[in-house]
Design a protein around this motif. Structure first.
Motif, PDB file in Angstrom:
ATOM      1  N   LEU A  46       0.822  -1.212   0.000  1.00 39.44           N
ATOM      2  CA  LEU A  46       0.000   0.000   0.000  1.00 39.44           C
ATOM      3  C   LEU A  46       0.856   1.264   0.000  1.00 39.44           C
ATOM      4  O   LEU A  46       0.549   2.237  -0.686  1.00 39.44           O
ATOM      5  N   PHE A  47       1.923   1.242   0.778  1.00 36.70           N
ATOM      6  CA  PHE A  47       2.798   2.410   0.823  1.00 36.70           C
ATOM      7  C   PHE A  47       3.470   2.645  -0.526  1.00 36.70           C
ATOM      8  O   PHE A  47       3.563   3.782  -0.986  1.00 36.70           O
ATOM      9  N   SER A  48       3.921   1.578  -1.174  1.00 32.37           N
ATOM     10  CA  SER A  48       4.564   1.763  -2.473  1.00 32.37           C
ATOM     11  C   SER A  48       3.570   2.252  -3.531  1.00 32.37           C
ATOM     12  O   SER A  48       3.910   3.086  -4.378  1.00 32.37           O
ATOM     13  N   LEU A  49       2.342   1.756  -3.490  1.00 28.37           N
ATOM     14  CA  LEU A  49       1.324   2.254  -4.423  1.00 28.37           C
ATOM     15  C   LEU A  49       1.003   3.721  -4.165  1.00 28.37           C
ATOM     16  O   LEU A  49       0.800   4.505  -5.099  1.00 28.37           O
ATOM     17  N   PHE A  50       0.967   4.114  -2.905  1.00 27.79           N
ATOM     18  CA  PHE A  50       0.731   5.509  -2.562  1.00 27.79           C
ATOM     19  C   PHE A  50       1.853   6.399  -3.086  1.00 27.79           C
ATOM     20  O   PHE A  50       1.601   7.468  -3.653  1.00 27.79           O
ATOM     21  N   LEU A  52       3.859   5.798  -5.619  1.00 27.98           N
ATOM     22  CA  LEU A  52       3.803   5.855  -7.086  1.00 27.98           C
ATOM     23  C   LEU A  52       2.725   6.816  -7.575  1.00 27.98           C
ATOM     24  O   LEU A  52       2.940   7.589  -8.512  1.00 27.98           O
ATOM     25  N   SER A  53       1.570   6.788  -6.941  1.00 31.81           N
ATOM     26  CA  SER A  53       0.504   7.686  -7.386  1.00 31.81           C
ATOM     27  C   SER A  53       0.754   9.123  -6.931  1.00 31.81           C
ATOM     28  O   SER A  53       0.405  10.069  -7.646  1.00 31.81           O
ATOM     29  N   ALA A  54       1.347   9.301  -5.764  1.00 32.15           N
ATOM     30  CA  ALA A  54       1.612  10.663  -5.276  1.00 32.15           C
ATOM     31  C   ALA A  54       2.699  11.349  -6.105  1.00 32.15           C
ATOM     32  O   ALA A  54       2.670  12.570  -6.270  1.00 32.15           O
ATOM     33  N   TYR A  55       3.643  10.573  -6.634  1.00 35.30           N
ATOM     34  CA  TYR A  55       4.724  11.174  -7.406  1.00 35.30           C
ATOM     35  C   TYR A  55       4.191  11.873  -8.651  1.00 35.30           C
ATOM     36  O   TYR A  55       4.667  12.955  -9.010  1.00 35.30           O
ATOM     37  N   ASP A  56       3.204  11.289  -9.301  1.00 42.05           N
ATOM     38  CA  ASP A  56       2.639  11.910 -10.505  1.00 42.05           C
ATOM     39  C   ASP A  56       2.050  13.282 -10.185  1.00 42.05           C
ATOM     40  O   ASP A  56       2.264  14.251 -10.924  1.00 42.05           O
ATOM     41  N   TYR A  57       1.308  13.366  -9.101  1.00 40.88           N
ATOM     42  CA  TYR A  57       0.693  14.643  -8.728  1.00 40.88           C
ATOM     43  C   TYR A  57       1.738  15.658  -8.259  1.00 40.88           C
ATOM     44  O   TYR A  57       1.643  16.846  -8.565  1.00 40.88           O
TER      45      TYR A  57
END
Length: 87
Positions: A46-50, A52-57
């Motif tokens: 979950l932390f790694s998915l967070f 990855l998605s936060a980096y785009d924003y």
């Protein structure tokens, strides 16, 4: 003063068992670490998915360096609450 000496003797006597590890306790210790690692895999995912998605924003607004601060903050909070979940 006598109470401190008695307390020191008791602490040394009780703590000496951890220094002399037996073969069975090593196996139990390794099994415990494997169980803990398996239990933490969903949290790590979950932390790694967070991240990855936060980096785009964060890239869109030029704040990629905030990922490191988020990681440190998450780790600190996780370490703070982890003993309450294990015990």
């Amino acid at each position: 003063m006598n109470n401190y000496i008695v307390l020191t003797k008791v602490l040394l006597k009780n703590g000496s068992n951890s220094a002399s590890m037996k073969k069975n306790s090593n196996i139990k210790k390794a099994a415990l670490w494997i169980i803990i690692l398996l239990a933490l895999l969903p949290t790590i995912k979950l932390f790694s998915l967070f991240i990855l998605s936060a980096y785009d924003y964060l890239y869109k607004i030029g704040q990629q360096g905030l990922i490191l601060s988020l990681g440190i903050s998450f780790t600190s909070v996780f370490i703070f609450f982890l003993p309450y979940f294990i015990l």
